[in-house]
Design an enzyme around this catalytic site. Sequence first.
Site, PDB file in Angstrom:
ATOM      1  N   LYS A 119       0.818  -1.217   0.000  1.00 33.07           N
ATOM      2  CA  LYS A 119       0.000   0.000   0.000  1.00 33.07           C
ATOM      3  C   LYS A 119       0.847   1.259   0.000  1.00 33.07           C
ATOM      4  CE  LYS A 119      -4.501  -1.354   1.482  1.00 33.07           C
ATOM      5  NZ  LYS A 119      -5.628  -1.257   2.362  1.00 33.07           N
ATOM      6  N   LYS A 202      -4.789  -7.826  -7.442  1.00 34.56           N
ATOM      7  CA  LYS A 202      -6.051  -8.114  -6.762  1.00 34.56           C
ATOM      8  C   LYS A 202      -7.117  -7.084  -7.135  1.00 34.56           C
ATOM      9  CE  LYS A 202      -6.704  -6.619  -2.338  1.00 34.56           C
ATOM     10  NZ  LYS A 202      -7.251  -6.580  -0.975  1.00 34.56           N
ATOM     11  N   LYS A 205     -11.045  -2.008  -4.125  1.00 32.52           N
ATOM     12  CA  LYS A 205     -11.931  -0.849  -4.183  1.00 32.52           C
ATOM     13  C   LYS A 205     -11.148   0.442  -4.393  1.00 32.52           C
ATOM     14  CE  LYS A 205     -13.556  -1.814   0.288  1.00 32.52           C
ATOM     15  NZ  LYS A 205     -12.677  -2.116   1.417  1.00 32.52           N
TER      16      LYS A 205
HETATM   17  N1  AQP Z   1      -9.970  -9.216  -4.562  1.00 31.95           N
HETATM   18  C1  AQP Z   1     -10.390  -9.893  -3.512  1.00 31.95           C
HETATM   19  N2  AQP Z   1     -10.652 -11.219  -3.586  1.00 31.95           N
HETATM   20  C2  AQP Z   1     -11.091 -11.910  -2.511  1.00 31.95           C
HETATM   21  N3  AQP Z   1     -11.303 -11.337  -1.307  1.00 31.95           N
HETATM   22  C3  AQP Z   1     -11.072 -10.027  -1.186  1.00 31.95           C
HETATM   23  N4  AQP Z   1     -11.179  -9.173  -0.143  1.00 31.95           N
HETATM   24  C4  AQP Z   1     -10.819  -7.927  -0.540  1.00 31.95           C
HETATM   25  N5  AQP Z   1     -10.464  -7.939  -1.834  1.00 31.95           N
HETATM   26  C5  AQP Z   1     -10.597  -9.232  -2.266  1.00 31.95           C
HETATM   27  C6  AQP Z   1     -11.623  -9.565   1.182  1.00 31.95           C
HETATM   28  O1  AQP Z   1     -12.617  -8.658   1.612  1.00 31.95           O
HETATM   29  C7  AQP Z   1     -12.517  -8.508   3.022  1.00 31.95           C
HETATM   30  C8  AQP Z   1     -12.508  -7.062   3.393  1.00 31.95           C
HETATM   31  O2  AQP Z   1     -11.420  -6.380   2.833  1.00 31.95           O
HETATM   32  P1  AQP Z   1     -11.161  -4.882   3.268  1.00 31.95           P
HETATM   33  O3  AQP Z   1     -12.054  -3.962   2.560  1.00 31.95           O
HETATM   34  O4  AQP Z   1     -11.232  -4.743   4.720  1.00 31.95           O
HETATM   35  O5  AQP Z   1      -9.681  -4.633   2.891  1.00 31.95           O
HETATM   36  P2  AQP Z   1      -8.877  -4.960   1.626  1.00 31.95           P
HETATM   37  O6  AQP Z   1      -8.535  -6.398   1.620  1.00 31.95           O
HETATM   38  O7  AQP Z   1      -7.731  -4.018   1.660  1.00 31.95           O
HETATM   39  O8  AQP Z   1      -9.876  -4.647   0.424  1.00 31.95           O
HETATM   40  P3  AQP Z   1      -9.630  -3.747  -0.804  1.00 31.95           P
HETATM   41  O9  AQP Z   1     -10.814  -3.822  -1.692  1.00 31.95           O
HETATM   42  O10 AQP Z   1      -8.312  -4.061  -1.432  1.00 31.95           O
HETATM   43  O11 AQP Z   1      -9.605  -2.322  -0.166  1.00 31.95           O
HETATM   44  P4  AQP Z   1      -8.548  -1.198  -0.343  1.00 31.95           P
HETATM   45  O12 AQP Z   1      -8.507  -0.960  -1.828  1.00 31.95           O
HETATM   46  O13 AQP Z   1      -9.110  -0.063   0.447  1.00 31.95           O
HETATM   47  O14 AQP Z   1      -7.252  -1.722   0.183  1.00 31.95           O
HETATM   48  C9  AQP Z   1     -11.255  -9.252   3.473  1.00 31.95           C
HETATM   49  O15 AQP Z   1     -11.640 -10.502   3.991  1.00 31.95           O
HETATM   50  C10 AQP Z   1     -10.501  -9.420   2.199  1.00 31.95           C
HETATM   51  O16 AQP Z   1      -9.690 -10.567   2.234  1.00 31.95           O
END
Ligand code: AQP
Length: 339
Positions: A119, A202, A205
């Site tokens: 990140k 991955k 969001k």
């Molecule tokens: N691409 C993905 N495939 C499978 N699982 C996913 N998760 C996130 N992206 C994927 C799962 O969603 C849950 C919550 O994630 P989060 O929003 O708390 O944090 P994150 O993993 O950092 O999600 P993002 O979308 O990537 O957010 P940003 O962009 O803000 O960093 C977790 O169980 C995660 O594994």
Amino acid sequence: MTEVVHTPRVFSGIQPSGGLTLGNYLGALKRFAEMQDTGGMQTIYCMVDLHAITVWQDPDKLAHATRELCAGFLASGVEPEKSILFNQSQVAEHAQLAWIFNCVARMGWMKRMTQFKDKTGKNAENASLGLFAYPALMAADILIYHATHVPVGEDQKQHVELTRDIAIKFNNDYGVDFFPVTEPVIEGAATRVMSLRDGSKKMSKSDPSDMSRINLTDDADAISKKIRKAKTDPDPLPDSIEGLEGRPEARNLVNIYAALADLTPEQVIAEHAGQQFGTFKPSLADLAVAKLEPISTEMSRLMQDPAEIDMILRRGAMRAREIAAPILERTYEIVGMVR
Ligand code: AQP
């Protein structure tokens, strides 16, 4: 030595740091609803707003995203009567236990966390201290409920392993058997949904390209368009799963299809072997619209009554505190804080 029998209990959380994606749905929300119905375990699900502010969030947008996330939980089948559903900042015990864990976790452990490195990239000096300490707060989120099982996507595996290390070190340091050693539950066909524009990244969001992800608020046209335009290679689908080796974009679409249809990737390959993407993508788009459109419609309906959402979160927080408060009290006693 204090012996504790750890009742099986599920905890997981999602950040209200933007809109929900198909990755969040398949890797987390869909599994949360399934575990609530099949596991025979108490399920506790949280909108982790304290985690969200590890990177700057506009206050109005954060409040909106928290309510919309709650709507996403509900629309995905998580029921407040069956699961405890709340936002993290309403249960102060998370942050209180996180401080203790900041003092248990070692700098060397934290520096190995790949999410922080991913990140921040070359900008680590400019990142917040909170972003670095994030996994200790996540350990507190889980262990403040003595949760034994944590359903997450593949990307969170390292953080759950750190939670285990923190629990073990705390128990060793204080000569107790107080915190359980939590199991990550990483199951299903789509534990790592990849970007639709780049099969090595991955789906996230926070990706600047909206075409890289399917948002749970996307309408049928947007979902179909994004799937039709998803990056793929020119070959047809193979006739065995091994044939997807070295074809990350093709594998991703097969995994998404499997997870949405409750099939295994092998079954999807068996049904669609030899198809060109010109045929497979429309089938996937139809399936995605059929599964996701009811969720987005229900989310919009729920968002028309934010007071009801706030009430659900408040009630959930009260129930959560009934579990968390005695665990924090006992932690303080173990550590030697005068009560
Ligand atoms: N691409 C993905 N495939 C499978 N699982 C996913 N998760 C996130 N992206 C994927 C799962 O969603 C849950 C919550 O994630 P989060 O929003 O708390 O944090 P994150 O993993 O950092 O999600 P993002 O979308 O990537 O957010 P940003 O962009 O803000 O960093 C977790 O169980 C995660 O594994």
